[in-house]
Write an enzyme that holds these catalytic residues in place. Structure first.
Site, PDB file in Angstrom:
ATOM      1  N   PRO A 118      -1.178   8.945  -0.497  1.00 54.57           N
ATOM      2  CA  PRO A 118      -1.254   7.365  -0.656  1.00 54.57           C
ATOM      3  C   PRO A 118      -2.194   7.740  -1.929  1.00 54.57           C
ATOM      4  CG  PRO A 118      -2.033   8.310   1.463  1.00 54.57           C
ATOM      5  CD  PRO A 118      -1.509   9.449   0.950  1.00 54.57           C
ATOM      6  N   ARG A 134      20.678   7.161  -6.254  1.00 50.20           N
ATOM      7  CA  ARG A 134      21.585   5.886  -6.497  1.00 50.20           C
ATOM      8  C   ARG A 134      21.589   5.737  -8.140  1.00 50.20           C
ATOM      9  NH1 ARG A 134      18.886   1.165  -8.014  1.00 50.20           N
ATOM     10  NH2 ARG A 134      20.875   0.050  -7.417  1.00 50.20           N
ATOM     11  N   ASP A 165      19.157  -3.677 -11.775  1.00 50.62           N
ATOM     12  CA  ASP A 165      18.179  -3.754 -11.130  1.00 50.62           C
ATOM     13  C   ASP A 165      16.951  -4.552 -11.513  1.00 50.62           C
ATOM     14  OD1 ASP A 165      19.639  -2.162  -9.103  1.00 50.62           O
ATOM     15  OD2 ASP A 165      18.704  -0.185  -9.979  1.00 50.62           O
ATOM     16  N   GLU A 167      -3.782  14.927   7.995  1.00 52.59           N
ATOM     17  CA  GLU A 167      -4.653  14.306   6.891  1.00 52.59           C
ATOM     18  C   GLU A 167      -4.128  14.853   5.524  1.00 52.59           C
ATOM     19  OE1 GLU A 167      -5.979  12.236   9.608  1.00 52.59           O
ATOM     20  OE2 GLU A 167      -6.934  11.808   7.802  1.00 52.59           O
TER      21      GLU A 167
HETATM   22  N1  LIG Z   1       2.119   5.722  -0.353  1.00 50.07           N
HETATM   23  C1  LIG Z   1       1.889   6.516   0.737  1.00 50.07           C
HETATM   24  C2  LIG Z   1       2.041   7.897   0.976  1.00 50.07           C
HETATM   25  C3  LIG Z   1       1.778   7.867   2.156  1.00 50.07           C
HETATM   26  C4  LIG Z   1       1.538   9.440   2.821  1.00 50.07           C
HETATM   27  C5  LIG Z   1       2.119  10.477   2.372  1.00 50.07           C
HETATM   28  C6  LIG Z   1       1.986  11.697   2.737  1.00 50.07           C
HETATM   29  C7  LIG Z   1       1.281  11.889   3.820  1.00 50.07           C
HETATM   30  C8  LIG Z   1       0.932  12.700   4.739  1.00 50.07           C
HETATM   31  C9  LIG Z   1      -0.295  12.460   5.889  1.00 50.07           C
HETATM   32  N2  LIG Z   1      -0.239  11.154   5.692  1.00 50.07           N
HETATM   33  C10 LIG Z   1       0.601  10.866   4.621  1.00 50.07           C
HETATM   34  C11 LIG Z   1       0.862   9.557   3.823  1.00 50.07           C
HETATM   35  N3  LIG Z   1       1.170   6.823   2.576  1.00 50.07           N
HETATM   36  N4  LIG Z   1       1.467   5.895   1.705  1.00 50.07           N
END
Ligand SMILES: Nc1cc(-c2ccc3cc[nH]c3c2)n[nH]1
Length: 247
Positions: free
Chosen positions: A89, A158, A173, A116
């Site tokens: 995230p 794609r 696109d 986490e």
């Molecule tokens: N854009 C986004 C990526 C993620 C994500 C990516 C990897 C992991 C590993 C544990 N929680 C995660 C969440 N959530 N939202």
């Protein structure tokens, strides 16, 4: 293109056996290898996580299995290492432009975290021998990296030459480089010409390709103004003609 995926849930990637990407794999356009991170554990419980230093909720993925997995997949001192992509995230935004950039790479490795996240020393160690991108799919939180990996692989796959039957589909696109880069795609229609008393817009049946192209642009602009006004800021004044101000 080769893509290696490392995950504790290999079954997530059964989806890569079907549809466009399944065909791309069968025809050799895409070479996907899915690895179970637990293959690089050595205890009876095949442990991949532990409590976080500094306290806090949840668990963190241990560095040792990741280090051994990445060493096995990417032998140290490779002169042509892959790009390692780590969905998170807290990464750089994944965009159509980034998908296109990745589609030009010969080899990608995707590290799918859980819990986490992955002990950050894994990222730092990997950066000593390959390019590493921490990538976010958007401002929302998933439970792991697998779904993010599937989304990115589909967006990248794609774009590979030969994967989409109609190459034109890619150039039209939303967010594709060029004129359409700024606009969202407008509405699309197919037969029947009337459905539940709703006719297809007459212009689309007119055969006037120039007028159809203008209508589609107007609809794209209208949709963009409604859902993504932030994208309109990217337009240069010369990209707008007097009609656009009335859309
Ligand atoms: N854009 C986004 C990526 C993620 C994500 C990516 C990897 C992991 C590993 C544990 N929680 C995660 C969440 N959530 N939202």
């Amino acid at each position: 293109m080769r893509i290696d995926l490392v995950t504790i849930f290999p079954e997530y990637f059964a989806a890569l056996d079907i549809s466009l990407l399944g065909k791309a794999r069968r025809t050799g356009l895409l070479d996907v290898h899915v690895h179970d991170l637990r293959d690089w554990t050595h205890d009876r419980h095949r442990t991949v996580d532990d409590t976080p230093y500094g306290g806090g909720p949840g668990m963190v993925m241990k560095p040792e299995p990741w280090g051994e997995a990445l060493d096995a997949i990417v032998p140290p001192h490779r002169s042509d290492p892959p790009r390692l992509i780590i969905p998170t995230p807290s990464g750089r935004p994944f965009t159509q432009a980034l998908a296109a950039s990745y589609a030009a790479e010969p080899w990608l490795v995707v590290a799918c975290g859980r819990y986490e996240g992955i002990d950050y020393r894994v990222v730092e160690d990997a950066r000593t021998r390959m390019p590493v991108d921490e990538v976010s799919l958007g401002d929302f939180v998933l439970a792991g990296g697998e779904v993010a990996a599937l989304v990115m692989i589909e967006a990248i796959g794609r774009l590979l030459p030969g994967v989409l039957g109609n190459a034109a589909s890619v150039t039209d696109d939303s967010f594709a480089p060029g004129a359409m880069e700024t606009f969202l795609e407008g509405p699309v229609y197919t037969k029947p010409p009337v459905w539940r008393e709703r006719p297809v817009p007459d212009i689309l049946l007119s055969g006037h390709h120039g007028a159809i192209a203008r209508w589609r642009r107007d609809e794209a602009l209208r949709r963009t103004a409604r859902y993504r006004p932030d994208l309109l800021g990217r337009l240069a004044p010369e990209d707008l003609d007097e009609r656009d101000r009335t859309v």
